[in-house]
Design an enzyme around this catalytic site. Structure first.
Site, PDB file in Angstrom:
ATOM      1  N   LYS A  56       0.843  -1.200   0.000  1.00 38.54           N
ATOM      2  CA  LYS A  56       0.000   0.000   0.000  1.00 38.54           C
ATOM      3  C   LYS A  56       0.882   1.255   0.000  1.00 38.54           C
ATOM      4  O   LYS A  56       0.613   2.218  -0.712  1.00 38.54           O
ATOM      5  CB  LYS A  56      -0.966  -0.026   1.197  1.00 38.54           C
ATOM      6  CG  LYS A  56      -2.068  -1.059   1.005  1.00 38.54           C
ATOM      7  CD  LYS A  56      -2.894  -1.365   2.242  1.00 38.54           C
ATOM      8  CE  LYS A  56      -3.829  -2.537   1.929  1.00 38.54           C
ATOM      9  NZ  LYS A  56      -4.658  -2.982   3.060  1.00 38.54           N
ATOM     10  N   GLN A 111      -4.898  -1.617   9.151  1.00 35.79           N
ATOM     11  CA  GLN A 111      -4.777  -2.953   8.574  1.00 35.79           C
ATOM     12  C   GLN A 111      -5.419  -3.984   9.511  1.00 35.79           C
ATOM     13  O   GLN A 111      -5.180  -3.978  10.716  1.00 35.79           O
ATOM     14  CB  GLN A 111      -3.292  -3.278   8.332  1.00 35.79           C
ATOM     15  CG  GLN A 111      -3.042  -4.577   7.593  1.00 35.79           C
ATOM     16  CD  GLN A 111      -3.594  -4.594   6.170  1.00 35.79           C
ATOM     17  OE1 GLN A 111      -3.712  -3.564   5.515  1.00 35.79           O
ATOM     18  NE2 GLN A 111      -3.939  -5.769   5.687  1.00 35.79           N
ATOM     19  N   ASP A 115     -11.228   2.478   3.280  1.00 36.65           N
ATOM     20  CA  ASP A 115     -11.492   1.039   3.161  1.00 36.65           C
ATOM     21  C   ASP A 115     -12.978   0.743   2.924  1.00 36.65           C
ATOM     22  O   ASP A 115     -13.336  -0.361   2.522  1.00 36.65           O
ATOM     23  CB  ASP A 115     -11.083   0.329   4.469  1.00 36.65           C
ATOM     24  CG  ASP A 115      -9.780  -0.436   4.345  1.00 36.65           C
ATOM     25  OD1 ASP A 115      -9.475  -0.904   3.228  1.00 36.65           O
ATOM     26  OD2 ASP A 115      -9.075  -0.582   5.358  1.00 36.65           O
TER      27      ASP A 115
END
Ligand code: GUN
Length: 281
Positions: A52, A96, A119
């Site tokens: 990422k 995460q 997200d």
């Protein structure tokens, strides 16, 4: 004829489009910044987090990295998120998953401002998707829609069967396919006659987490097969679909690796750049 959908090439296309938008914003004096938070050092998560950060660098975005120790408390994590919510120069916040067991994942997801929820996991983002309002969409299902559209595959009016009902893939996938006017069926571990249900699909999306479970017995001749699974084996990576056995029966198929996987990060970059408009509204 069977076509292999090239997720690597399509994800590059999207990242290049994002790169142009980031450059245009930079020319107006706006920098796009993603905060990437990892708690503990699970090796798979570290690989994802690094990828990422690399994608941010590729597209010209800034990334700010927060690598917290395994024993970080929930309060400490929530207070970092609050600080990031309040910092104007942070556009997107990515925590995460999975988090260590002593931290309530839902509480963390709820703490992220829906305006920075790149997200698409916040209940407000999921609710907005459900009732057709603007908001961030979970990156893997959004990436699958892009794979289909950019491969010229028609979705409207098609029978779409999704195997798996997770919050990250199955459920948002169903909502997105519905938004594209497909007829959608979600199947799961309690579904009866799974093979028969799957055989109805023009578009079969597989997210079950079982290596190579889906064989040609589940696939209608000429169907489009999208494989969300990724499993590490001694012989290399494989998906939830038995590629060798299925590929001769379908019109399009995504490989593993190089299919759905690279799209998740591309769509994360897309969400980050789109977040700027949401925050300046
Ligand atoms: N863990 C596995 N997939 C994801 C994802 O898409 N986002 C986050 N934050 N964590 C994950």
């Amino acid at each position: 004829m069977m076509n292999i959908i090239d997720g690597k090439a399509i994800s590059k296309q999207i990242k290049d489009e994002v790169k142009e938008k980031v450059a245009a914003l930079k020319a107006q004096g706006v920098t796009v910044t993603l905060a990437v938070v990892q708690v503990g050092n699970d090796p798979a998560s570290s690989v994802y987090v690094n990828n990422k950060k690399k994608a941010c660098a590729y597209t010209g975005m800034e990334s700010e990295s927060f690598e917290l120790p395994e024993e970080t408390t929930q309060e400490e994590l929530l207070s970092l998120i609050e600080e990031l919510n309040n910092r104007k120069e942070i556009n997107g916040i990515l925590v995460q998953l999975p988090l260590p067991e002593h931290i309530d994942e839902n509480a963390v997801i709820r703490a992220i401002s829906p305006k920075k929820d790149v997200d698409g996991f916040h209940p407000q983002s999921v609710g907005a998707l459900c009732i057709g309002q603007p908001g961030f969409v979970s990156c893997t299902p959004a990436g699958i829609i892009e794979l289909l559209k950019r491969s010229g595959i028609e979705i409207a009016g098609k029978e779409c069967v999704i195997i798996g009902r997770s919050n990250i893939v199955g459920k948002p996938m169903a909502l997105l396919m519905l938004r594209e006017n497909a007829t959608v069926t979600i199947t799961h571990s309690k579904t009866k006659d799974l093979k028969d249900v799957c055989k109805r699909a023009d578009i079969l999306i597989v997210a079950i987490g079982k290596p190579q479970m889906i064989t040609e017995e589940y696939v209608k001749e000429g169907a489009v097969v999208i494989d969300v699974g990724i499993h590490r084996r001694e012989e290399g990576l494989c998906g939830d679909v038995d590629f060798e056995r299925v590929s001769g029966h379908c019109s399009y198929i995504t490989p593993v690796p190089g299919g759905v996987g690279p799209m998740t990060i591309a769509m994360l970059m897309h969400n980050c750049v789109e977040s700027v408009a949401l925050q300046t509204e």
